[in-house]
Design a protein around this motif. Sequence first.
Motif, PDB file in Angstrom:
ATOM      1  N   VAL A 220       0.876  -1.171   0.000  1.00 27.85           N
ATOM      2  CA  VAL A 220       0.000   0.000   0.000  1.00 27.85           C
ATOM      3  C   VAL A 220       0.908   1.214   0.000  1.00 27.85           C
ATOM      4  O   VAL A 220       1.673   1.413   0.948  1.00 27.85           O
ATOM      5  N   PRO A 221       0.892   2.031  -1.062  1.00 28.98           N
ATOM      6  CA  PRO A 221       1.793   3.195  -1.117  1.00 28.98           C
ATOM      7  C   PRO A 221       1.540   4.138   0.052  1.00 28.98           C
ATOM      8  O   PRO A 221       0.391   4.478   0.354  1.00 28.98           O
ATOM      9  N   MET A 222       2.623   4.536   0.724  1.00 28.96           N
ATOM     10  CA  MET A 222       2.492   5.443   1.866  1.00 28.96           C
ATOM     11  C   MET A 222       3.549   6.530   1.754  1.00 28.96           C
ATOM     12  O   MET A 222       4.693   6.357   2.213  1.00 28.96           O
ATOM     13  N   PRO A 223       3.237   7.653   1.119  1.00 30.03           N
ATOM     14  CA  PRO A 223       4.217   8.732   0.964  1.00 30.03           C
ATOM     15  C   PRO A 223       4.576   9.421   2.269  1.00 30.03           C
ATOM     16  O   PRO A 223       5.602  10.105   2.353  1.00 30.03           O
ATOM     17  N   GLY A 224       3.761   9.267   3.285  1.00 29.11           N
ATOM     18  CA  GLY A 224       4.067   9.861   4.574  1.00 29.11           C
ATOM     19  C   GLY A 224       5.107   9.056   5.338  1.00 29.11           C
ATOM     20  O   GLY A 224       5.506   7.958   4.936  1.00 29.11           O
ATOM     21  N   GLU A 225       5.545   9.580   6.455  1.00 26.72           N
ATOM     22  CA  GLU A 225       6.617   8.962   7.233  1.00 26.72           C
ATOM     23  C   GLU A 225       6.054   7.936   8.218  1.00 26.72           C
ATOM     24  O   GLU A 225       6.144   8.082   9.435  1.00 26.72           O
ATOM     25  N   VAL A 226       5.465   6.869   7.661  1.00 24.03           N
ATOM     26  CA  VAL A 226       4.940   5.766   8.449  1.00 24.03           C
ATOM     27  C   VAL A 226       5.387   4.474   7.786  1.00 24.03           C
ATOM     28  O   VAL A 226       5.288   4.327   6.567  1.00 24.03           O
ATOM     29  N   GLU A 227       5.892   3.538   8.578  1.00 25.22           N
ATOM     30  CA  GLU A 227       6.436   2.303   8.008  1.00 25.22           C
ATOM     31  C   GLU A 227       5.357   1.331   7.556  1.00 25.22           C
ATOM     32  O   GLU A 227       5.513   0.654   6.546  1.00 25.22           O
ATOM     33  N   SER A 228       4.286   1.237   8.317  1.00 25.68           N
ATOM     34  CA  SER A 228       3.272   0.235   7.980  1.00 25.68           C
ATOM     35  C   SER A 228       1.932   0.614   8.587  1.00 25.68           C
ATOM     36  O   SER A 228       1.852   1.478   9.467  1.00 25.68           O
ATOM     37  N   LEU A 229       0.892  -0.046   8.103  1.00 26.13           N
ATOM     38  CA  LEU A 229      -0.452   0.141   8.632  1.00 26.13           C
ATOM     39  C   LEU A 229      -0.823  -1.032   9.527  1.00 26.13           C
ATOM     40  O   LEU A 229      -0.303  -2.143   9.367  1.00 26.13           O
ATOM     41  N   ASN A 230      -1.734  -0.791  10.442  1.00 28.02           N
ATOM     42  CA  ASN A 230      -2.346  -1.894  11.172  1.00 28.02           C
ATOM     43  C   ASN A 230      -2.978  -2.831  10.151  1.00 28.02           C
ATOM     44  O   ASN A 230      -3.502  -2.398   9.130  1.00 28.02           O
ATOM     45  N   VAL A 231      -2.953  -4.136  10.431  1.00 31.87           N
ATOM     46  CA  VAL A 231      -3.427  -5.110   9.451  1.00 31.87           C
ATOM     47  C   VAL A 231      -4.886  -4.894   9.087  1.00 31.87           C
ATOM     48  O   VAL A 231      -5.289  -5.101   7.930  1.00 31.87           O
ATOM     49  N   SER A 232      -5.716  -4.462  10.032  1.00 34.22           N
ATOM     50  CA  SER A 232      -7.114  -4.232   9.706  1.00 34.22           C
ATOM     51  C   SER A 232      -7.277  -3.002   8.816  1.00 34.22           C
ATOM     52  O   SER A 232      -8.157  -2.973   7.945  1.00 34.22           O
ATOM     53  N   ALA A 233      -6.419  -2.006   9.002  1.00 35.08           N
ATOM     54  CA  ALA A 233      -6.458  -0.822   8.137  1.00 35.08           C
ATOM     55  C   ALA A 233      -6.005  -1.184   6.723  1.00 35.08           C
ATOM     56  O   ALA A 233      -6.597  -0.745   5.726  1.00 35.08           O
ATOM     57  N   ALA A 234      -4.945  -1.991   6.625  1.00 36.76           N
ATOM     58  CA  ALA A 234      -4.471  -2.437   5.310  1.00 36.76           C
ATOM     59  C   ALA A 234      -5.545  -3.258   4.601  1.00 36.76           C
ATOM     60  O   ALA A 234      -5.745  -3.143   3.384  1.00 36.76           O
ATOM     61  N   ALA A 235      -6.248  -4.093   5.368  1.00 35.04           N
ATOM     62  CA  ALA A 235      -7.330  -4.891   4.791  1.00 35.04           C
ATOM     63  C   ALA A 235      -8.422  -3.992   4.233  1.00 35.04           C
ATOM     64  O   ALA A 235      -8.995  -4.283   3.173  1.00 35.04           O
ATOM     65  N   ALA A 236      -8.724  -2.905   4.935  1.00 31.43           N
ATOM     66  CA  ALA A 236      -9.757  -1.986   4.472  1.00 31.43           C
ATOM     67  C   ALA A 236      -9.351  -1.326   3.157  1.00 31.43           C
ATOM     68  O   ALA A 236     -10.163  -1.205   2.228  1.00 31.43           O
ATOM     69  N   VAL A 237      -8.106  -0.905   3.061  1.00 35.60           N
ATOM     70  CA  VAL A 237      -7.616  -0.309   1.812  1.00 35.60           C
ATOM     71  C   VAL A 237      -7.768  -1.310   0.666  1.00 35.60           C
ATOM     72  O   VAL A 237      -8.270  -0.986  -0.416  1.00 35.60           O
ATOM     73  N   LEU A 238      -7.322  -2.534   0.902  1.00 27.80           N
ATOM     74  CA  LEU A 238      -7.395  -3.578  -0.119  1.00 27.80           C
ATOM     75  C   LEU A 238      -8.841  -3.865  -0.519  1.00 27.80           C
ATOM     76  O   LEU A 238      -9.177  -3.903  -1.717  1.00 27.80           O
ATOM     77  N   CYS A 239      -9.706  -4.066   0.466  1.00 26.25           N
ATOM     78  CA  CYS A 239     -11.090  -4.439   0.173  1.00 26.25           C
ATOM     79  C   CYS A 239     -11.796  -3.387  -0.672  1.00 26.25           C
ATOM     80  O   CYS A 239     -12.497  -3.713  -1.646  1.00 26.25           O
ATOM     81  N   PHE A 240     -11.594  -2.141  -0.344  1.00 27.67           N
ATOM     82  CA  PHE A 240     -12.325  -1.120  -1.087  1.00 27.67           C
ATOM     83  C   PHE A 240     -11.647  -0.741  -2.401  1.00 27.67           C
ATOM     84  O   PHE A 240     -12.293  -0.162  -3.281  1.00 27.67           O
ATOM     85  N   GLU A 241     -10.388  -1.112  -2.553  1.00 25.20           N
ATOM     86  CA  GLU A 241      -9.796  -1.043  -3.892  1.00 25.20           C
ATOM     87  C   GLU A 241     -10.449  -2.088  -4.790  1.00 25.20           C
ATOM     88  O   GLU A 241     -10.726  -1.827  -5.977  1.00 25.20           O
ATOM     89  N   LEU A 242     -10.735  -3.253  -4.250  1.00 26.38           N
ATOM     90  CA  LEU A 242     -11.419  -4.282  -5.020  1.00 26.38           C
ATOM     91  C   LEU A 242     -12.840  -3.833  -5.373  1.00 26.38           C
ATOM     92  O   LEU A 242     -13.334  -4.103  -6.475  1.00 26.38           O
ATOM     93  N   VAL A 243     -13.496  -3.134  -4.445  1.00 26.25           N
ATOM     94  CA  VAL A 243     -14.822  -2.586  -4.748  1.00 26.25           C
ATOM     95  C   VAL A 243     -14.710  -1.564  -5.875  1.00 26.25           C
ATOM     96  O   VAL A 243     -15.510  -1.567  -6.831  1.00 26.25           O
ATOM     97  N   ARG A 244     -13.726  -0.669  -5.789  1.00 27.07           N
ATOM     98  CA  ARG A 244     -13.562   0.372  -6.811  1.00 27.07           C
ATOM     99  C   ARG A 244     -13.406  -0.221  -8.200  1.00 27.07           C
ATOM    100  O   ARG A 244     -13.951   0.298  -9.171  1.00 27.07           O
TER     101      ARG A 244
END
Length: 247
Positions: A220-244
């Motif tokens: 998941v591209p993250m231009p900000g200064e954060v190394e990773s997302l919580n797994v549930s947050a990453a899942a949300a990004v993925l799921c709604f990309e699939l919806v899109r």
Amino acid sequence: MSPKDRFLTVYGRKPVLEALQDPALEVDKVILADTARGPAAAEIERAARDAGVAVARASPHRVKVLAGNGKQDQGVLADVVVPRMRPLDAALDSRTAPARVLLLDGITTPANVGMILRTATAAGIGGVVVPRRGVAALDPLVVKASAGVAFRAPVLRCGTAGQAAEQLTAAGYGLYALGASARDTVFGVELPSRAAFVLGGETAGVSPEVAEQVTTWLSVPMPGEVESLNVSAAAAVLCFELVRREL
């Protein structure tokens, strides 16, 4: 089919009572400890009777074993029917095998499992593979985190994440895993007709036995200064990309 692939067991007086009083839920049975007496037990028995649900008595030890939680069962449990829960192999053998599934691999925090189930159900994902071993048990903590959606989530059960990866690969699924350093992103990758997405554990990430079967790693591209997302947050990004992609 194993009872564990049909029911979600809730335990504790309040969760059991809430399940019995929810007209949207089908409770298969209630089990009370022999020692459970007093107003709380009477209220549960009354609610079960009103709902037409059988109540059985068992030893406190038996209740603890069935609940899987000896500290919080409070002498009562209920098996709630989860209509969309089924074994993974049954889902893959059916004519309506899901096109997109999530595979939970080593996610041990109930809140994360619950939130992923809620998000995936909201996004219309066809299945969420929740292995019986190596992932947080489907219990009242997961139900609470999902805000009750766990009862109607498309849960697919199997033994381990490694076994699930093998089954999915054999069934023709491309196996994708989320990793912070992957070059391909969830927004740019082309997907086959069948795809499974691995969500790794909070600390260790994707397990070695699953990693060796992964087709493609995604980030998941993250231009900000954060190394990773919580797994549930990453899942949300993925799921709604699939919806899109389906819009």
